[in-house]
Structures are given as structure tokens and as C-alpha cells.
Design an enzyme around this catalytic site. Structure first.
Site, PDB file in Angstrom:
ATOM      1  N   LYS A  13      -6.160   0.698   8.783  1.00 44.79           N
ATOM      2  CA  LYS A  13      -6.571  -0.599   8.208  1.00 44.79           C
ATOM      3  C   LYS A  13      -5.363  -1.377   7.687  1.00 44.79           C
ATOM      4  O   LYS A  13      -5.189  -2.548   8.000  1.00 44.79           O
ATOM      5  CB  LYS A  13      -7.576  -0.389   7.061  1.00 44.79           C
ATOM      6  CG  LYS A  13      -8.852   0.337   7.468  1.00 44.79           C
ATOM      7  CD  LYS A  13      -9.817   0.455   6.300  1.00 44.79           C
ATOM      8  CE  LYS A  13      -9.320   1.311   5.165  1.00 44.79           C
ATOM      9  NZ  LYS A  13      -9.116   2.739   5.488  1.00 44.79           N
ATOM     10  N   ARG A  88     -16.651  -1.318  -0.320  1.00 42.26           N
ATOM     11  CA  ARG A  88     -16.619   0.079   0.077  1.00 42.26           C
ATOM     12  C   ARG A  88     -17.929   0.791  -0.211  1.00 42.26           C
ATOM     13  O   ARG A  88     -18.064   1.980   0.065  1.00 42.26           O
ATOM     14  CB  ARG A  88     -15.527   0.746  -0.744  1.00 42.26           C
ATOM     15  CG  ARG A  88     -14.911   1.907  -0.071  1.00 42.26           C
ATOM     16  CD  ARG A  88     -13.502   1.758  -0.215  1.00 42.26           C
ATOM     17  NE  ARG A  88     -12.647   2.846  -0.150  1.00 42.26           N
ATOM     18  CZ  ARG A  88     -11.363   2.654   0.090  1.00 42.26           C
ATOM     19  NH1 ARG A  88     -10.907   1.454   0.298  1.00 42.26           N
ATOM     20  NH2 ARG A  88     -10.569   3.651   0.118  1.00 42.26           N
ATOM     21  N   ARG A 127       2.135   9.597   6.152  1.00 48.27           N
ATOM     22  CA  ARG A 127       2.423   8.169   5.885  1.00 48.27           C
ATOM     23  C   ARG A 127       3.592   8.029   4.897  1.00 48.27           C
ATOM     24  O   ARG A 127       3.708   8.771   3.936  1.00 48.27           O
ATOM     25  CB  ARG A 127       1.186   7.497   5.288  1.00 48.27           C
ATOM     26  CG  ARG A 127       1.482   6.089   4.777  1.00 48.27           C
ATOM     27  CD  ARG A 127       0.274   5.333   4.328  1.00 48.27           C
ATOM     28  NE  ARG A 127      -0.751   6.166   3.743  1.00 48.27           N
ATOM     29  CZ  ARG A 127      -2.039   5.862   3.736  1.00 48.27           C
ATOM     30  NH1 ARG A 127      -2.445   4.745   4.291  1.00 48.27           N
ATOM     31  NH2 ARG A 127      -2.910   6.668   3.172  1.00 48.27           N
ATOM     32  N   ARG A 162       2.440   8.205  -0.955  1.00 44.76           N
ATOM     33  CA  ARG A 162       1.387   7.959  -1.929  1.00 44.76           C
ATOM     34  C   ARG A 162       0.924   9.255  -2.597  1.00 44.76           C
ATOM     35  O   ARG A 162       0.842  10.290  -1.947  1.00 44.76           O
ATOM     36  CB  ARG A 162       0.182   7.300  -1.235  1.00 44.76           C
ATOM     37  CG  ARG A 162       0.207   5.793  -1.339  1.00 44.76           C
ATOM     38  CD  ARG A 162      -0.784   5.107  -0.483  1.00 44.76           C
ATOM     39  NE  ARG A 162      -2.158   5.597  -0.572  1.00 44.76           N
ATOM     40  CZ  ARG A 162      -3.173   5.056   0.094  1.00 44.76           C
ATOM     41  NH1 ARG A 162      -2.951   4.006   0.889  1.00 44.76           N
ATOM     42  NH2 ARG A 162      -4.380   5.533  -0.012  1.00 44.76           N
ATOM     43  N   ARG A 173     -11.281  11.906   0.062  1.00 42.32           N
ATOM     44  CA  ARG A 173     -11.409  10.471   0.394  1.00 42.32           C
ATOM     45  C   ARG A 173     -12.262  10.303   1.649  1.00 42.32           C
ATOM     46  O   ARG A 173     -13.062   9.380   1.760  1.00 42.32           O
ATOM     47  CB  ARG A 173     -10.016   9.858   0.606  1.00 42.32           C
ATOM     48  CG  ARG A 173      -9.304   9.614  -0.725  1.00 42.32           C
ATOM     49  CD  ARG A 173      -7.798   9.500  -0.591  1.00 42.32           C
ATOM     50  NE  ARG A 173      -7.354   8.549   0.395  1.00 42.32           N
ATOM     51  CZ  ARG A 173      -6.183   8.606   1.011  1.00 42.32           C
ATOM     52  NH1 ARG A 173      -5.327   9.586   0.754  1.00 42.32           N
ATOM     53  NH2 ARG A 173      -5.847   7.692   1.891  1.00 42.32           N
TER      54      ARG A 173
HETATM   55  P1  AP5 Z   1      -2.767   3.031   7.383  1.00 41.18           P
HETATM   56  O1  AP5 Z   1      -2.720   1.767   8.149  1.00 41.18           O
HETATM   57  O2  AP5 Z   1      -1.998   3.092   6.106  1.00 41.18           O
HETATM   58  O3  AP5 Z   1      -4.273   3.511   7.205  1.00 41.18           O
HETATM   59  P2  AP5 Z   1      -5.436   2.973   6.263  1.00 41.18           P
HETATM   60  O4  AP5 Z   1      -6.672   2.900   7.090  1.00 41.18           O
HETATM   61  O5  AP5 Z   1      -5.006   1.728   5.553  1.00 41.18           O
HETATM   62  O6  AP5 Z   1      -5.558   4.207   5.308  1.00 41.18           O
HETATM   63  P3  AP5 Z   1      -5.632   4.332   3.732  1.00 41.18           P
HETATM   64  O7  AP5 Z   1      -5.377   5.792   3.464  1.00 41.18           O
HETATM   65  O8  AP5 Z   1      -4.749   3.351   3.023  1.00 41.18           O
HETATM   66  O9  AP5 Z   1      -7.095   3.977   3.456  1.00 41.18           O
HETATM   67  P4  AP5 Z   1      -7.890   4.351   2.258  1.00 41.18           P
HETATM   68  O10 AP5 Z   1      -9.103   3.560   2.532  1.00 41.18           O
HETATM   69  O11 AP5 Z   1      -8.092   5.801   2.021  1.00 41.18           O
HETATM   70  O12 AP5 Z   1      -6.971   3.901   1.017  1.00 41.18           O
HETATM   71  P5  AP5 Z   1      -6.988   2.660   0.021  1.00 41.18           P
HETATM   72  O13 AP5 Z   1      -5.599   2.337  -0.297  1.00 41.18           O
HETATM   73  O14 AP5 Z   1      -7.888   1.594   0.506  1.00 41.18           O
HETATM   74  O15 AP5 Z   1      -2.255   4.202   8.364  1.00 41.18           O
HETATM   75  C1  AP5 Z   1      -2.167   5.539   7.921  1.00 41.18           C
HETATM   76  C2  AP5 Z   1      -0.986   6.234   8.611  1.00 41.18           C
HETATM   77  O16 AP5 Z   1      -1.260   6.326  10.018  1.00 41.18           O
HETATM   78  C3  AP5 Z   1       0.343   5.470   8.487  1.00 41.18           C
HETATM   79  O17 AP5 Z   1       1.378   6.391   8.353  1.00 41.18           O
HETATM   80  C4  AP5 Z   1       0.467   4.698   9.814  1.00 41.18           C
HETATM   81  O18 AP5 Z   1       1.806   4.498  10.175  1.00 41.18           O
HETATM   82  C5  AP5 Z   1      -0.255   5.615  10.770  1.00 41.18           C
HETATM   83  N1  AP5 Z   1      -0.993   4.884  11.819  1.00 41.18           N
HETATM   84  C6  AP5 Z   1      -1.706   3.742  11.675  1.00 41.18           C
HETATM   85  N2  AP5 Z   1      -2.273   3.395  12.851  1.00 41.18           N
HETATM   86  C7  AP5 Z   1      -1.906   4.356  13.741  1.00 41.18           C
HETATM   87  C8  AP5 Z   1      -2.201   4.559  15.126  1.00 41.18           C
HETATM   88  N3  AP5 Z   1      -2.968   3.703  15.827  1.00 41.18           N
HETATM   89  N4  AP5 Z   1      -1.682   5.664  15.731  1.00 41.18           N
HETATM   90  C9  AP5 Z   1      -0.897   6.543  15.037  1.00 41.18           C
HETATM   91  N5  AP5 Z   1      -0.589   6.385  13.718  1.00 41.18           N
HETATM   92  C10 AP5 Z   1      -1.101   5.310  13.090  1.00 41.18           C
HETATM   93  O19 AP5 Z   1      -7.725   3.303  -1.265  1.00 41.18           O
HETATM   94  C11 AP5 Z   1      -7.082   4.287  -2.037  1.00 41.18           C
HETATM   95  C12 AP5 Z   1      -7.967   4.648  -3.221  1.00 41.18           C
HETATM   96  O20 AP5 Z   1      -8.188   3.488  -4.051  1.00 41.18           O
HETATM   97  C13 AP5 Z   1      -9.385   5.135  -2.873  1.00 41.18           C
HETATM   98  O21 AP5 Z   1      -9.410   6.518  -2.598  1.00 41.18           O
HETATM   99  C14 AP5 Z   1     -10.153   4.779  -4.160  1.00 41.18           C
HETATM  100  O22 AP5 Z   1      -9.900   5.706  -5.187  1.00 41.18           O
HETATM  101  C15 AP5 Z   1      -9.522   3.449  -4.563  1.00 41.18           C
HETATM  102  N6  AP5 Z   1     -10.226   2.291  -3.968  1.00 41.18           N
HETATM  103  C16 AP5 Z   1      -9.692   1.361  -3.127  1.00 41.18           C
HETATM  104  N7  AP5 Z   1     -10.602   0.431  -2.803  1.00 41.18           N
HETATM  105  C17 AP5 Z   1     -11.747   0.789  -3.457  1.00 41.18           C
HETATM  106  C18 AP5 Z   1     -13.044   0.223  -3.520  1.00 41.18           C
HETATM  107  N8  AP5 Z   1     -13.362  -0.884  -2.832  1.00 41.18           N
HETATM  108  N9  AP5 Z   1     -13.977   0.859  -4.266  1.00 41.18           N
HETATM  109  C19 AP5 Z   1     -13.687   1.967  -4.968  1.00 41.18           C
HETATM  110  N10 AP5 Z   1     -12.462   2.554  -4.969  1.00 41.18           N
HETATM  111  C20 AP5 Z   1     -11.506   1.967  -4.210  1.00 41.18           C
END
Ligand code: AP5
Length: 235
Positions: A13, A88, A127, A162, A173
Site C-alpha cells: 500500500k 480499517r 522492509r 519499523r 497485524r
Molecule cells: P509496503 O508498501 O510498505 O506495504 P504496506 O501495505 O504499506 O504495509 P504496512 O506494513 O505499512 O501496512 P500496515 O497496514 O500493516 O501498516 P500501517 O503503517 O498502515 O511494502 C512492504 C515491503 O514490501 C517493503 O519493504 C516494500 O519494499 C516491499 N514491497 C512492496 N511491494 C512489493 C512487491 N510488489 N513485490 C515485492 N516487494 C514489495 O499501520 C501500522 C499500525 O498502525 C497498525 O498495526 C495499527 O496499530 C495502527 N493503525 C494504522 N492505521 C490504523 C487504523 N486506520 N485503525 C487502527 N489502527 C491503525
């Protein structure tokens, strides 16, 4: 265009959001980035957030809705909005719907990036990100062109990992995603004037971008047509 990005942890994402926001001139709002910045600031709220985020649990809806409502109401998002990580849960989606209804600016597209569960741990735990500009890399799949130098801003040095990118936390997660976020696909599916588009996130990052860009361009054209018909109805 107003777009919501859905997908499991590590689906790509954040990687895709940065590219799409630039391509389509949308403001990228990542709830994870906003909450991490609050946590890093060490405020009282930040300390509360850490308890949830470091365990891989979702932050309570009322807290996230409050934080994101402020970001979504910023006049800067009027030209286009890309929401990454929010909503979410169904209550968050309902709160967003209500807010957008009041500003007469409903969602246009929900982009779902699908990946097999098996890649989640490998992707999240490998990552790394640039501490200066936030560009996202992976130790195997997406390395900077020159080791230790950020492609985007030229920063040289150690990249960040992270706190929640550990196998046990990533598994939690993923469980939270399956239980609370995946039902949003059904919540949005079948709505009139809202497209739900699914993409294979198992392809390379560039292939995924190309797939999404092609479909969003089509949606943009459809939207322009729809607006034209509304403004100049054919007699
Ligand atoms: P990346 O693009 O960083 O993946 P992502 O989908 O953004 O993954 P996240 O882990 O950031 O999502 P998340 O939803 O768990 O975390 P968030 O920060 O929102 O890619 C990941 C890796 O893969 C990278 O190394 C990249 O280079 C690689 N990659 C990407 N595409 C690729 C491909 N096609 N092929 C190969 N490699 C690839 O949330 C974190 C925390 O915040 C949550 O756990 C929660 O506690 C809190 N939080 C955030 N939003 C909310 C909400 N709305 N409600 C409640 N809690 C929330």
C-alpha cells in the site's frame, strides 16, 4: 479522485500510494505514518498509541477517526485524496462516509491489493525506509540503486526498520486485517458510483503500479464523462 487503498500488511500500500499520489496529483494520507509521527513525538496520546501499535493491534476507532477527520478536512485534499490504511474497520468507514457526505465529496474508487499470506512476514520484516524522506525499500525485493544511498533524496547512511516489523507482531497485524479490515471489501462492494478494483500484489512493484494506473486512468475518464453529462445533459 478520492481513493481508498486496502490490503494486508506488506501488500504494498505505502509503496504504491507514493507513486499513485504523484501520478494523479492526490494528497497521500497514511494513517500509519500519521500515528507513528504522533508516537515518535512522545505525547500522552503517542504513549497510548504505542501500546496498540507495538503489539500489532488496531488503535481504537474513536482515536483514529478523530486524528484522520482532521487530516481529511484539510483544504489541501480538495484536489484529490488517497487514503492508505484508513478506514480499517466498518465503524471507521461509516465515520468517513459521513464526513465525505457533509463535504459532498464521496469516494470514487477502492483499490484492493491482494497478496498471499505467505509473503506478509517476508515483506514486512525485510522492509527498510529512508529516515530522511520515508522512501520504502526491501532488503531483497526493492534495494536502493546504490547500497546505503536513498534513490529519492540522496540520503546516505543506515535505513530505518519499523518497531512493528517483527514476525510475531506482523502475524498479529495480519490477524487484525483478516478479522476487522477485510470485511470492508464487502462493505464497499456493489455500491453505485463507487468502483472496487482488485489487483495482484504478488507481481513486481512496477507491474502492480502499471496495473493500478491503467485502471485509475479509466476511472478518471469515466468520472469526467459523468461530470460532463451532469453539467451538459444531452437533450
Ligand atoms: P509496503 O508498501 O510498505 O506495504 P504496506 O501495505 O504499506 O504495509 P504496512 O506494513 O505499512 O501496512 P500496515 O497496514 O500493516 O501498516 P500501517 O503503517 O498502515 O511494502 C512492504 C515491503 O514490501 C517493503 O519493504 C516494500 O519494499 C516491499 N514491497 C512492496 N511491494 C512489493 C512487491 N510488489 N513485490 C515485492 N516487494 C514489495 O499501520 C501500522 C499500525 O498502525 C497498525 O498495526 C495499527 O496499530 C495502527 N493503525 C494504522 N492505521 C490504523 C487504523 N486506520 N485503525 C487502527 N489502527 C491503525
Amino acid at each position: 479522485m478520492r481513493v481508498v487503498l486496502l490490503g494486508a500488511p506488506g501488500a504494498g500500500k505505502g509503496t504504491q500510494a507514493k507513486r499513485l499520489a504523484e501520478k494523479f496529483g492526490m494528497v497521500h494520507l497514511s494513517s500509519g505514518d500519521i500515528l507513528r509521527a504522533e508516537k515518535a513525538g512522545g505525547s500522552e496520546l503517542g504513549k497510548q498509541l504505542a501500546q496498540y501499535m507495538d503489539a500489532g493491534d488496531l488503535v481504537p476507532d474513536d482515536v483514529v477517526v478523530g486524528v484522520m477527520a482532521k487530516a481529511v478536512s484539510d483544504p489541501k485534499v480538495a484536489g484529490g485524496l488517497l487514503l492508505d490504511g484508513f478506514p480499517r474497520t466498518v465503524p471507521q468507514a461509516e465515520a468517513l462516509d459521513e464526513q465525505l457526505k457533509q463535504s459532498a465529496a464521496p469516494l470514487d474508487v477502492v483499490v484492493v491489493i491482494e497478496v498471499p499470506e505467505a509473503v506478509v512476514i517476508e515483506r514486512t520484516c525485510g522492509r527498510r525506509s529512508c529516515p530522511n524522506c520515508g522512501a520504502i525499500y526491501h532488503v531483497t525485493f526493492l534495494k536502493p540503486r546504490t547500497p546505503g544511498v536513498c534513490d529519492s533524496c540522496g540520503y546516505r547512511g543506515e535505513f530505518d526498520q519499523r518497531a512493528d516489523d517483527r514476525p510475531d507482531v506482523a502475524r498479529q497485524r495480519l490477524a487484525a486485517y483478516n478479522e476487522l479490515t477485510a470485511p470492508l471489501i464487502v462493505y464497499y462492494d456493489g455500491r453505485e458510483a463507487l468502483k472496487v478494483l482488485r489487483f495482484d500484489g504478488g507481481k513486481t512493484p512496477d507491474e502492480v503500479t502499471a496495473d493500478i494506473v491503467a485502471d485509475l486512468q479509466e476511472c478518471q475518464t469515466d468520472g469526467t464523462e459523468r461530470t460532463r453529462r451532469l453539467v451538459w445533459p444531452s437533450s
